[in-house]
Scaffold this motif. Structure first.
Motif, short mmCIF file in Angstrom:
data_model
loop_
_atom_site.label_atom_id
_atom_site.label_comp_id
_atom_site.label_asym_id
_atom_site.label_seq_id
_atom_site.Cartn_x
_atom_site.Cartn_y
_atom_site.Cartn_z
N VAL A 1 35.35 13.21 16.20
CA VAL A 1 35.22 12.10 16.15
C VAL A 1 36.00 10.85 16.56
O VAL A 1 34.96 10.29 16.62
CB VAL A 1 35.51 11.77 14.17
CG1 VAL A 1 37.35 12.79 13.88
CG2 VAL A 1 34.99 11.26 13.66
N GLU B 1 32.99 7.60 17.35
CA GLU B 1 33.43 6.94 16.83
C GLU B 1 33.47 5.46 18.12
O GLU B 1 33.13 4.62 17.94
CB GLU B 1 34.81 6.64 16.55
CG GLU B 1 34.97 5.29 15.31
CD GLU B 1 36.29 4.76 15.23
OE1 GLU B 1 37.04 3.94 14.38
OE2 GLU B 1 36.84 6.54 14.21
N GLN C 1 30.63 15.62 6.73
CA GLN C 1 31.58 14.59 6.79
C GLN C 1 32.01 13.76 7.50
O GLN C 1 32.09 11.96 6.96
CB GLN C 1 32.93 15.89 7.61
CG GLN C 1 33.35 16.98 7.09
CD GLN C 1 34.14 17.47 7.97
OE1 GLN C 1 35.47 16.96 7.80
NE2 GLN C 1 34.14 18.90 8.58
N HIS C 2 30.98 13.98 8.36
CA HIS C 2 31.12 12.48 9.87
C HIS C 2 29.74 11.60 9.89
O HIS C 2 29.58 10.14 9.81
CB HIS C 2 31.34 12.69 11.00
CG HIS C 2 32.83 13.27 10.86
ND1 HIS C 2 33.78 12.49 10.06
CD2 HIS C 2 33.37 13.93 11.15
CE1 HIS C 2 34.68 13.62 10.26
NE2 HIS C 2 34.45 14.59 10.57
N TYR D 1 29.35 7.65 7.58
CA TYR D 1 30.18 7.07 8.19
C TYR D 1 30.20 6.27 9.47
O TYR D 1 30.27 5.27 10.33
CB TYR D 1 31.78 7.87 8.41
CG TYR D 1 32.87 6.88 9.06
CD1 TYR D 1 33.34 6.27 8.62
CD2 TYR D 1 32.80 7.81 10.24
CE1 TYR D 1 34.67 5.48 9.40
CE2 TYR D 1 34.66 6.80 10.88
CZ TYR D 1 34.92 6.22 10.65
OH TYR D 1 36.01 5.06 11.87
#
Length: 407
Positions: free
Chosen positions: A165, A169, A312-313, A316
């Protein structure tokens, strides 16, 4: 200029075999290297040259490392170059190989300077800027010549892994800045933008050959799925053939800028400190075109994630992109060009693009190291061996879109 044959040795994520420049390179390529050596002021020097094998990271170029060590007027000096040299294959019909090399040369020789000037004028702190690898003036439509950042500790993620992650990002922040600079350029120099950026169309040729290739890859992607799932995909496939070119040409969206076109994990260099990713630098601009930036974002996430990662991501990382784009534009006193609601709608409406392109292309991303030679092979005739991890990853994507009601 000397080089000696040797066995292969591991260098970061690839294999390297020494070569003799005078035997491996054309006269023009030798001349380009000589010009760089002269520009760097070398008096005496030695050259170590190696051909690079990436184990599946690159299909349409021959890759080389050129390490020059010697002395100039200031003393000892070292220069390390990374070269990507064009291959030619008349049977490669999905796009023009010379055309995509010309695009990358444009980015490194012209656009990178414009983007650097824009960021300097805006007084963006060095750590917040969009980053590019240094290129040399000898870069042209046949060879891309760059600073070899592997000598400075940069590498790529193992291409078969699910990305972390922290890597995702940082990579998405760089992608957002790349897109933002396109919007800035349009604002600051609309005439240049109209003639030099908006005219760059996506490179793929969507014809009968493409349709046949897409079907071949789709069959590969679904080979281990159950009959009910295959039936769902069979019904979806003709819809995808009609819709996919619209995504690639940006016809579905009012949000448009210069996009990367091939923003995947192994097209991002990374540097680590104490085992954690501290910096990333995007590379490989052969597939740039004027289109929808959301497609770049979706492409990146689905190329290097599994279903658990996305659960999960995904949302985001979508928000990281939008917040970075907005804050970066603020450096140039440009308000957000579209609302978060418009962006989220475009993301949601474009999401089935992920299913289309992974059915078509994900097998090539997760191919084993004995890759086909695209300097010789016809894509429709090639045989590929896929890593076992591919099948679970593709099944996870299909299951996701069944739940979304798209399949």
């Amino acid at each position: 200029m000397e080089g000696k044959q040797s066995c292969e040795c591991s260098v970061n994520n690839y294999q390297r075999t020494k070569i003799v420049i005078s035997e491996e390179f054309t006269y023009d390529l030798q001349n380009s290297i000589n010009k760089i050596i002269i520009e760097q002021g070398y008096g005496t020097y030695e050259i170590d040259a190696g051909k690079v094998f990436t184990g599946g990271n690159n299909f349409l170029g021959e890759l080389y490392e050129i390490n020059v060590t010697g002395y100039n007027s200031e003393g000892h000096k070292e220069t390390s170059l990374f070269l990507k040299h064009i291959i030619y294959n008349d049977d490669f019909r999905v796009y023009s190989i010379p055309e995509v090399y010309a695009r990358e040369a444009f980015v490194y020789k012209e656009l990178s300077k414009i983007y650097d000037e824009l960021q300097v004028k805006a007084k963006i702190p060095l750590g917040e800027r969009f980053k590019m690898v240094k290129s040399y003036n000898e870069t042209n439509s046949k060879v891309i010549i760059l600073d070899n950042l592997t000598k400075k500790g940069y590498k790529t993620m193992p291409r078969l892994d699910v990305m972390s992650v922290e890597f995702a990002e940082l990579s998405i922040k760089q992608l957002a800045k790349f897109h933002a600079l396109s919007f800035v350029l349009q604002n600051r120099n609309p005439e240049y933008f109209e003639t030099k950026i908006k005219t760059i169309k996506q490179s793929f040729v969507f014809d009968d050959y493409w349709n046949e290739l897409a079907k071949k890859m789709c069959d590969t992607s679904t080979a281990r799925m159950d009959d009910a799932t295959k039936d769902k995909i069979a019904k979806f496939f003709p819809i995808s053939l009609e819709k996919y070119p619209k995504y690639m040409n940006g016809l579905h969206s009012k949000i448009k800028c210069l996009v990367h076109g091939d923003y995947k994990m192994n097209n991002v260099l990374l540097k680590e400190i104490n085992g954690r990713v501290s910096e990333v630098i995007p590379i490989d601009y052969q597939q740039i075109y004027y289109g929808c930036p959301v497609i770049d974002l979706i492409y990146f996430i689905y190329a290097a994630s599994d279903r658990n990662f996305r659960k999960q991501h995904l949302l985001y990382l979508r928000d990281v992109y939008f917040k970075t784009l907005t804050s970066f534009l603020n450096y140039f006193d440009i308000d957000s060009l579209f609302s978060s609601e418009d962006f989220e709608k475009c993301f949601k409406d474009s999401l089935d693009y992920a299913l289309m392109y992974t059915l078509y292309m994900l097998p090539m991303f997760l191919i084993k190291e004995d890759v086909p030679d695209l300097a010789k092979d016809n894509l429709l005739e090639m045989t590929i061996k896929i890593d076992e991890r591919f099948y679970d990853r593709m099944q996870g994507i299909v299951d996701e879109f069944i739940e979304l009601g798209i399949l």
